[in-house]
Each structure stands twice: as C-alpha cells, then as structure tokens.
Design a protein around this motif. Structure first.
Motif, PDB file in Angstrom:
ATOM      1  N   PHE A  88       0.910  -1.018   0.268  1.00  0.00           N
ATOM      2  CA  PHE A  88       0.070  -0.515  -0.402  1.00  0.00           C
ATOM      3  C   PHE A  88       0.750   1.207  -0.165  1.00  0.00           C
ATOM      4  O   PHE A  88       1.971   1.209   0.157  1.00  0.00           O
ATOM      5  CB  PHE A  88      -0.473   0.059   0.495  1.00  0.00           C
ATOM      6  CG  PHE A  88      -0.429   0.230   2.162  1.00  0.00           C
ATOM      7  CD1 PHE A  88       0.848  -0.829   3.107  1.00  0.00           C
ATOM      8  CD2 PHE A  88       0.281   1.735   3.447  1.00  0.00           C
ATOM      9  CE1 PHE A  88       1.018  -0.568   4.898  1.00  0.00           C
ATOM     10  CE2 PHE A  88       0.622   1.457   4.672  1.00  0.00           C
ATOM     11  CZ  PHE A  88       1.167   0.353   5.296  1.00  0.00           C
ATOM     12  N   ASN A  89       0.209   2.333  -0.769  1.00  0.00           N
ATOM     13  CA  ASN A  89       1.389   3.542   0.157  1.00  0.00           C
ATOM     14  C   ASN A  89      -0.585   4.371   0.264  1.00  0.00           C
ATOM     15  O   ASN A  89      -1.702   4.384   0.313  1.00  0.00           O
ATOM     16  CB  ASN A  89       1.035   4.654  -1.237  1.00  0.00           C
ATOM     17  CG  ASN A  89       2.001   3.697  -2.580  1.00  0.00           C
ATOM     18  OD1 ASN A  89       2.560   3.318  -2.147  1.00  0.00           O
ATOM     19  ND2 ASN A  89       1.495   3.597  -4.226  1.00  0.00           N
ATOM     20  N   SER A  90       0.286   5.190   2.160  1.00  0.00           N
ATOM     21  CA  SER A  90      -0.433   5.914   2.663  1.00  0.00           C
ATOM     22  C   SER A  90       0.201   7.167   3.125  1.00  0.00           C
ATOM     23  O   SER A  90       1.086   7.320   3.387  1.00  0.00           O
ATOM     24  CB  SER A  90      -1.520   5.336   4.010  1.00  0.00           C
ATOM     25  OG  SER A  90      -2.119   5.876   4.865  1.00  0.00           O
ATOM     26  N   THR A  96      -5.244   6.500   0.941  1.00  0.00           N
ATOM     27  CA  THR A  96      -3.974   5.496   0.987  1.00  0.00           C
ATOM     28  C   THR A  96      -4.792   4.355   0.079  1.00  0.00           C
ATOM     29  O   THR A  96      -5.896   4.328  -0.649  1.00  0.00           O
ATOM     30  CB  THR A  96      -4.642   4.093   2.272  1.00  0.00           C
ATOM     31  OG1 THR A  96      -4.806   5.181   3.210  1.00  0.00           O
ATOM     32  CG2 THR A  96      -4.029   2.892   2.501  1.00  0.00           C
ATOM     33  N   ALA A  97      -3.610   3.512  -0.880  1.00  0.00           N
ATOM     34  CA  ALA A  97      -4.233   3.316  -1.557  1.00  0.00           C
ATOM     35  C   ALA A  97      -3.449   1.558  -1.836  1.00  0.00           C
ATOM     36  O   ALA A  97      -2.499   1.498  -0.713  1.00  0.00           O
ATOM     37  CB  ALA A  97      -3.563   3.514  -3.256  1.00  0.00           C
ATOM     38  N   PHE A  98      -4.257   0.469  -1.289  1.00  0.00           N
ATOM     39  CA  PHE A  98      -3.916  -1.291  -1.658  1.00  0.00           C
ATOM     40  C   PHE A  98      -4.146  -1.242  -2.438  1.00  0.00           C
ATOM     41  O   PHE A  98      -4.033  -1.549  -3.544  1.00  0.00           O
ATOM     42  CB  PHE A  98      -4.866  -1.370  -0.426  1.00  0.00           C
ATOM     43  CG  PHE A  98      -4.561  -1.507   1.263  1.00  0.00           C
ATOM     44  CD1 PHE A  98      -3.426  -2.440   1.674  1.00  0.00           C
ATOM     45  CD2 PHE A  98      -5.212  -0.438   1.727  1.00  0.00           C
ATOM     46  CE1 PHE A  98      -3.574  -1.825   3.165  1.00  0.00           C
ATOM     47  CE2 PHE A  98      -5.007  -0.157   3.663  1.00  0.00           C
ATOM     48  CZ  PHE A  98      -3.796  -1.185   3.623  1.00  0.00           C
ATOM     49  N   TYR A  99      -2.861  -2.419  -3.188  1.00  0.00           N
ATOM     50  CA  TYR A  99      -2.558  -3.251  -3.805  1.00  0.00           C
ATOM     51  C   TYR A  99      -2.543  -4.995  -4.112  1.00  0.00           C
ATOM     52  O   TYR A  99      -1.610  -4.592  -2.556  1.00  0.00           O
ATOM     53  CB  TYR A  99      -1.471  -2.579  -4.994  1.00  0.00           C
ATOM     54  CG  TYR A  99      -1.646  -1.070  -5.069  1.00  0.00           C
ATOM     55  CD1 TYR A  99      -2.042  -1.058  -6.461  1.00  0.00           C
ATOM     56  CD2 TYR A  99      -1.099  -0.276  -4.639  1.00  0.00           C
ATOM     57  CE1 TYR A  99      -2.598   0.870  -7.152  1.00  0.00           C
ATOM     58  CE2 TYR A  99      -0.933   1.307  -4.949  1.00  0.00           C
ATOM     59  CZ  TYR A  99      -1.808   1.341  -5.741  1.00  0.00           C
ATOM     60  OH  TYR A  99      -2.025   2.976  -5.841  1.00  0.00           O
ATOM     61  N   PHE A 100      -3.015  -5.385  -4.459  1.00  0.00           N
ATOM     62  CA  PHE A 100      -2.770  -7.150  -4.699  1.00  0.00           C
ATOM     63  C   PHE A 100      -2.949  -7.704  -5.970  1.00  0.00           C
ATOM     64  O   PHE A 100      -3.141  -6.731  -6.503  1.00  0.00           O
ATOM     65  CB  PHE A 100      -3.260  -7.851  -3.519  1.00  0.00           C
ATOM     66  CG  PHE A 100      -5.138  -7.918  -3.433  1.00  0.00           C
ATOM     67  CD1 PHE A 100      -5.688  -7.227  -3.582  1.00  0.00           C
ATOM     68  CD2 PHE A 100      -5.390  -8.808  -4.429  1.00  0.00           C
ATOM     69  CE1 PHE A 100      -7.422  -7.255  -3.610  1.00  0.00           C
ATOM     70  CE2 PHE A 100      -6.533  -9.426  -4.284  1.00  0.00           C
ATOM     71  CZ  PHE A 100      -7.727  -8.283  -4.507  1.00  0.00           C
TER      72      PHE A 100
END
Ligand code: ADP
Length: 246
Positions: A88-90, A96-100
């Motif tokens: 993630f970036n926050s 916040t941005a979550f990536y998976f």
C-alpha cells in the motif's frame, strides 16, 4: 472476493469525506487489484505494523473505528497463499491505496504444491466440518480454504449454536474450534464435546500463537491446534491427519 471486501470495508471505514474506488488490471502474469480512498491515511510510523495480527492504530482519530485488527493480517496471508503480494501507499489525511496481485495461472509445481495436492487427494469429499468462529472475516477465510476439499461446513458463531449443531449433526467428522467466544470458550466446549464423542477430532484455532493457549487447548482434549491467521497448507496437513478418522 473476500480480500477486496476487507480492503473496501476498511477504505469506507477510514474515509469520512471523498471517495473510494477500486478496480484491477492485468500486470504480466498477474491480476493487480487496487482499492484507493481519500480517507485519514496511515501515519508513517504505523505503516510497518498494519499487517500484524490485532494491529489497530490507536490515535485520537482511529479509536472511533471498530474492528478486530485481523482483516489485513488475514488478507495478507490469503494473498500470499495464492502466490500474490499485497502492498500500500498512504499519506496521512490524503488517503490510502492498497494493491494486491493474484497470479493468473499457477504454473510452478514446487514441493509445497505437491504436498498440497497429496493432502487434498487424501481427503474424502463430503466430510462434515463444524467451524466454531465468531469473527465473520475469519469464518469466510476458512470457508474459502475448506472449499478446496469439498467439505460440508456448518458454522457456529456462539457456544450455544455450536452445541445445537453438535447435537443435531451426529455425522460430524471434525471441529475447528475458536477459543474466544461470546458466550463461553473453546476449552469448555471441547470438554463438553469430548465427553459425549471422545473420538471426534477437535482442532483449536489459537488466535494468539501463545504457548499457554496451545497447552490449555491440549489439556481440554483438543487433538491439535493451529494458530491464526490460518495457513492453508498447515490446515490441510492437520485435516489430512484427522478428518478421515471418525
Ligand atoms: P481493523 O479490523 O481494525 O480494520 P485491519 O487489519 O483491517 O483491522 O486494519 C488494521 C489497521 O490498519 C486499522 O485499524 C487501521 O488503523 C489501519 N487501516 C487499514 N486500512 C486503512 C485505510 N484504508 N485507511 C486508514 N487506515 C487503515
């Protein structure tokens, strides 16, 4: 999709104003999902603990929000068990941005995969499993794992419900027992079940990965224990050992 569900729930929970959006794209041999919000963000000093079990960031802002602190830990375990990654970036107060990622196709047949397949092929379909678990996210995660062995699953959220199912479903093959329950605890329930059906395998799910819990579970009569968040291969190993017995 359970992981997305957890991330979207969090995004909505931690965003009072603005927006949440999500989607996915194909990235090489992976699908990359994202969930972005414009919420309160995560303080840089907390960013390395949010995937830990039971991590809830306590600050004036966040203690307003409920939750168990298990969602991200479970999501991470789940993503990784599928061969993907989560990050993630926050930025505080920005969002916040979550990536998976999830592999499009599992190609590598390493040793673990072979063990996994062996376990699965040894477990007869249609085995009846009672899952005693009050946290819905944990239950959903277990349900997803157990779908691989075509088990018939019964879900109890309380000791009372568990007892009812135990009495009605006399063909149960195994119980996955949570320890902390709203109306009783897994140790008491295990003793009760074992006094009636001593051969019914009961596996404790110990949330704290603590020696004391494990010891108590074995003393209560549990056949084995597994710590949360549950590793699917470990669970299959245990199921393989016990589920065909009764
Ligand atoms: P919880 O049940 O508390 O939501 P999680 O494991 O899902 O547990 O999240 C752990 C902690 O990470 C949360 O309590 C929160 O402090 C932080 N967090 C997770 N997602 C976000 C988000 N989208 N924005 C801000 N903080 C977040």
């Amino acid at each position: 999709f359970k992981i997305l569900n957890c991330l979207i729930n969090n995004a909505v929970k931690f965003t009072n104003e603005g927006e949440v959006n999500f989607g996915f794209k194909v990235a090489g041999k992976f699908l990359e999902f994202y969930v972005k919000d414009t919420g309160i963000g995560i303080d840089p000093k907390d960013q390395n603990v949010i995937f830990d079990r039971f991590s809830k960031i306590r600050s004036d802002k966040t203690n307003l929000y409920g939750g168990t602190g298990l969602g991200l830990a479970i999501s991470k375990a789940f993503v990784e068990s599928l061969g993907g990654k989560i990050r993630f970036n926050s930025t505080p107060n920005m969002g916040t941005a979550f990536y998976f990622t999830i592999p499009l196709k599992v190609t590598a047949k390493d040793k673990e995969n072979k063990d996994h397949d062996n376990y699965l092929s040894n477990i007869k379909p249609g085995r009846q499993v009672l899952v005693v678990e009050d946290e819905i996210m944990n239950y959903i995660y277990l349900e997803e794992i157990l779908s691989d062995i075509d088990a018939i699953i019964f879900h109890a959220k309380t000791g009372k419900e568990a007892l009812k199912i135990f009495q009605k479903k006399t063909k149960l093959n195994l119980v996955l027992m949570d320890i902390k329950l709203p109306d009783t605890n897994g140790y008491i329930l295990t003793k009760q079940f074992k006094s009636i059906r001593p051969n019914l395998p009961i596996i404790a799910q110990t949330a704290y990965a603590m020696e004391g819990d494990r010891q108590k579970a074995l003393e209560a009569g549990c056949d084995d224990y597994i710590s949360k968040p549950i590793d699917s291969d470990k669970l299959f190993g245990i199921l393989n050992k016990f589920i065909n017995k009764s």
